[in-house]
Design a protein around this motif. Structure first.
Motif, PDB file in Angstrom:
ATOM      1  N   GLY A   8       0.817  -1.205   0.000  1.00 16.29           N
ATOM      2  CA  GLY A   8       0.000   0.000   0.000  1.00 16.29           C
ATOM      3  C   GLY A   8       0.849   1.252   0.000  1.00 16.29           C
ATOM      4  N   TYR A   9       2.087   1.117  -0.458  1.00 16.40           N
ATOM      5  CA  TYR A   9       3.051   2.214  -0.388  1.00 16.40           C
ATOM      6  C   TYR A   9       2.837   3.217  -1.524  1.00 16.40           C
ATOM      7  CZ  TYR A   9       7.610   4.562  -0.400  1.00 16.40           C
ATOM      8  OH  TYR A   9       8.622   5.494  -0.388  1.00 16.40           O
ATOM      9  N   SER A  10       2.834   4.495  -1.184  1.00 15.70           N
ATOM     10  CA  SER A  10       2.762   5.570  -2.174  1.00 15.70           C
ATOM     11  C   SER A  10       3.548   6.759  -1.648  1.00 15.70           C
ATOM     12  CB  SER A  10       1.307   5.981  -2.437  1.00 15.70           C
ATOM     13  OG  SER A  10       1.240   7.027  -3.387  1.00 15.70           O
ATOM     14  N   THR A  11       4.294   7.423  -2.534  1.00 15.63           N
ATOM     15  CA  THR A  11       5.112   8.550  -2.098  1.00 15.63           C
ATOM     16  C   THR A  11       5.082   9.668  -3.138  1.00 15.63           C
ATOM     17  OG1 THR A  11       7.332   9.194  -1.313  1.00 15.63           O
ATOM     18  CG2 THR A  11       7.225   7.639  -3.146  1.00 15.63           C
ATOM     19  N   PRO A  12       5.114  10.934  -2.698  1.00 12.48           N
ATOM     20  CA  PRO A  12       5.174  12.037  -3.667  1.00 12.48           C
ATOM     21  C   PRO A  12       6.504  12.033  -4.419  1.00 12.48           C
ATOM     22  CG  PRO A  12       4.501  12.816  -1.490  1.00 12.48           C
ATOM     23  CD  PRO A  12       5.001  11.419  -1.311  1.00 12.48           C
ATOM     24  N   LEU A  13       6.445  12.413  -5.680  1.00 14.88           N
ATOM     25  CA  LEU A  13       7.646  12.534  -6.495  1.00 14.88           C
ATOM     26  C   LEU A  13       8.116  13.985  -6.600  1.00 14.88           C
ATOM     27  CD1 LEU A  13       6.767  10.108  -9.425  1.00 14.88           C
ATOM     28  CD2 LEU A  13       8.300   9.668  -7.500  1.00 14.88           C
ATOM     29  N   ASP A  14       7.223  14.927  -6.322  1.00 14.35           N
ATOM     30  CA  ASP A  14       7.558  16.341  -6.425  1.00 14.35           C
ATOM     31  C   ASP A  14       7.324  17.006  -5.071  1.00 14.35           C
ATOM     32  OD1 ASP A  14       4.747  15.865  -6.790  1.00 14.35           O
ATOM     33  OD2 ASP A  14       4.541  17.988  -7.306  1.00 14.35           O
ATOM     34  N   GLU A  15       7.871  18.208  -4.903  1.00 10.36           N
ATOM     35  CA  GLU A  15       7.761  18.906  -3.630  1.00 10.36           C
ATOM     36  C   GLU A  15       6.321  19.238  -3.266  1.00 10.36           C
ATOM     37  OE1 GLU A  15      10.271  22.306  -3.654  1.00 10.36           O
ATOM     38  OE2 GLU A  15      12.146  21.145  -3.690  1.00 10.36           O
ATOM     39  N   GLU A  30      14.544   3.172 -17.367  1.00  7.00           N
ATOM     40  CA  GLU A  30      13.800   4.075 -18.243  1.00  7.00           C
ATOM     41  C   GLU A  30      14.262   5.512 -18.021  1.00  7.00           C
ATOM     42  OE1 GLU A  30       9.616   1.549 -18.338  1.00  7.00           O
ATOM     43  OE2 GLU A  30       9.783   3.284 -17.012  1.00  7.00           O
ATOM     44  N   THR A  31      14.273   6.271 -19.095  1.00  8.32           N
ATOM     45  CA  THR A  31      14.574   7.700 -19.041  1.00  8.32           C
ATOM     46  C   THR A  31      13.486   8.456 -19.780  1.00  8.32           C
ATOM     47  OG1 THR A  31      16.952   7.209 -19.102  1.00  8.32           O
ATOM     48  CG2 THR A  31      16.285   9.486 -19.541  1.00  8.32           C
ATOM     49  N   LEU A  32      12.996   9.517 -19.157  1.00  7.40           N
ATOM     50  CA  LEU A  32      12.010  10.396 -19.793  1.00  7.40           C
ATOM     51  C   LEU A  32      12.571  11.806 -19.861  1.00  7.40           C
ATOM     52  CD1 LEU A  32       9.111  11.002 -20.856  1.00  7.40           C
ATOM     53  CD2 LEU A  32       8.518  11.542 -18.482  1.00  7.40           C
ATOM     54  N   SER A  33      12.530  12.395 -21.045  1.00  4.37           N
ATOM     55  CA  SER A  33      12.893  13.801 -21.228  1.00  4.37           C
ATOM     56  C   SER A  33      11.623  14.592 -21.492  1.00  4.37           C
ATOM     57  CB  SER A  33      13.869  13.961 -22.399  1.00  4.37           C
ATOM     58  OG  SER A  33      14.080  15.335 -22.691  1.00  4.37           O
ATOM     59  N   VAL A  34      11.137  15.298 -20.488  1.00 10.87           N
ATOM     60  CA  VAL A  34       9.881  16.039 -20.625  1.00 10.87           C
ATOM     61  C   VAL A  34       9.993  17.168 -21.652  1.00 10.87           C
ATOM     62  CG1 VAL A  34       8.137  17.392 -19.414  1.00 10.87           C
ATOM     63  CG2 VAL A  34       9.145  15.379 -18.313  1.00 10.87           C
ATOM     64  N   VAL A  63       2.364  16.283 -16.650  1.00  9.71           N
ATOM     65  CA  VAL A  63       3.697  15.889 -16.221  1.00  9.71           C
ATOM     66  C   VAL A  63       4.716  17.003 -16.418  1.00  9.71           C
ATOM     67  CG1 VAL A  63       4.316  14.858 -18.460  1.00  9.71           C
ATOM     68  CG2 VAL A  63       5.382  14.001 -16.357  1.00  9.71           C
ATOM     69  N   GLU A  64       4.518  17.852 -17.433  1.00  8.27           N
ATOM     70  CA  GLU A  64       5.505  18.896 -17.696  1.00  8.27           C
ATOM     71  C   GLU A  64       5.538  19.968 -16.619  1.00  8.27           C
ATOM     72  OE1 GLU A  64       1.937  19.880 -20.453  1.00  8.27           O
ATOM     73  OE2 GLU A  64       2.999  18.113 -19.707  1.00  8.27           O
ATOM     74  N   ARG A  65       4.511  20.052 -15.782  1.00 12.69           N
ATOM     75  CA  ARG A  65       4.517  21.031 -14.698  1.00 12.69           C
ATOM     76  C   ARG A  65       5.309  20.554 -13.486  1.00 12.69           C
ATOM     77  NH1 ARG A  65      -1.877  22.865 -14.605  1.00 12.69           N
ATOM     78  NH2 ARG A  65      -2.021  23.460 -16.820  1.00 12.69           N
ATOM     79  N   GLY A  66       5.559  19.261 -13.413  1.00 17.13           N
ATOM     80  CA  GLY A  66       6.238  18.741 -12.233  1.00 17.13           C
ATOM     81  C   GLY A  66       7.654  18.254 -12.467  1.00 17.13           C
ATOM     82  N   PHE A  67       8.021  18.001 -13.743  1.00 19.58           N
ATOM     83  CA  PHE A  67       9.298  17.350 -13.990  1.00 19.58           C
ATOM     84  C   PHE A  67      10.017  17.931 -15.202  1.00 19.58           C
ATOM     85  CE2 PHE A  67       6.462  14.228 -12.068  1.00 19.58           C
ATOM     86  CZ  PHE A  67       7.195  13.884 -10.947  1.00 19.58           C
TER      87      PHE A  67
END
Length: 287
Positions: free
Chosen positions: A111-118, A263-267, A159-163
């Motif tokens: 049940g683990y979930s964690t924020p990726l952004d501030e 995996e690598t993502l370039s936003v 996604v572009e607003r966070g990363f």
């Protein structure tokens, strides 16, 4: 991955497809309904039988509940113990059929979930870091069993607003644990890194974050990196696109030689007008 290491498959079920140019265009017009932009992405990695499909479907072709998600002719169903995925898609760019059934049995549910952004608007967590998978496809004709991984991402904004960019990897250890490194970068900001070990007993452990190992750029010149104390070896390039890459890497962790999905993502590449104009060729839509 199959037990013999000869076959692999990746599936991503989207509600509000994060890579969709149609969803991006709809948001700009103020009509960004995530249920009108669903897709089941299927990528098959088997020598001579590789396939790739990602057809986006509108609201009238989709339905979802707590235990079922229908996307056009394909469907995902959870019965409390097993996730069954019935696939009936057409690949691109070659219109080859992908049809069959996949079953996944979690070794341990988390049940683990964690924020990726501030701001906490983007969240990630494995549902089953270690699982057993059974693949039974008629098109292409593939039948195999092996080990699998299941996770979930969700976001309250594009996604572009966070990363800016991220590198993500996961590897299965000898004792059945899964090691995950989530490495996020943005110009002028400190790196944000998650270094976690998910054990067969259901615990989540924070582990030491290894130093950065720079990898060679992809064919599309995407810069990528991996967290490891020792040099990393490219084992197999699975996907190489203008904004995203997926590969198998060999590296050492805690004295064990491991094989990692990476995996690598370039936003910035993803949201560029040129890439957005190219995406419909790989992501057709059925409204």
């Amino acid at each position: 991955m199959s037990e013999d290491g000869q076959h692999g498959i990746t599936l991503i079920a989207f509600v509000g497809s994060v890579f969709s140019p149609y969803y991006a265009w709809a948001r700009r017009r103020g009509r960004g309904d995530p249920d009108d932009h669903c897709a089941l992405n299927v990528a098959i990695y088997s020598k001579g039988q590789g396939r790739w499909a990602m057809t986006e479907r509108g609201r009238k072709h989709c339905a979802r509940s707590a235990s079922q998600f229908t996307v056009g002719p394909s469907q995902l169903d959870w019965d409390g113990q097993c996730l069954t995925i019935d696939i009936n898609e057409v690949g691109v760019p070659l219109p080859r059929r992908i049809r069959g059934r996949i079953k996944l049995w979690p070794q341990q549910l988390f049940g683990y979930s964690t924020p990726l952004d501030e701001a906490g608007r983007h969240r990630w967590g494995p549902l089953a870091p270690s699982a057993r998978i059974e693949v039974d496809l008629s098109a292409p004709d593939l039948k195999w069993q092996g080990h699998a991984y299941l996770d979930s991402n969700e976001g309250d904004e594009p996604v572009e607003r966070g990363f800016h960019t991220w590198d993500w990897s996961r590897a299965r250890m000898r004792d059945g644990s899964t090691v995950v490194f989530y490495d996020m970068q943005a110009p002028g900001q400190a790196d944000r890194t998650l270094s976690l070990r998910f054990t067969p007993q259901g615990t989540v452990e924070t582990i030491e974050t290894p130093p950065v190992q720079t990898l060679s750029k992809t064919g599309w010149r995407i810069a990528r990196r991996m967290r490891s104390k020792q040099p990393v070896q490219l084992h197999e390039q699975l996907e190489d696109t203008p904004f995203y890459q997926r590969a198998l890497l060999k590296f050492d962790h805690a004295g064990e030689p491991l094989l990692a999905f990476h995996e690598t993502l370039s936003v910035p590449r993803l949201v560029s007008p040129v890439v957005q104009a190219m995406l419909p060729w790989r992501m057709p839509r059925r409204a």
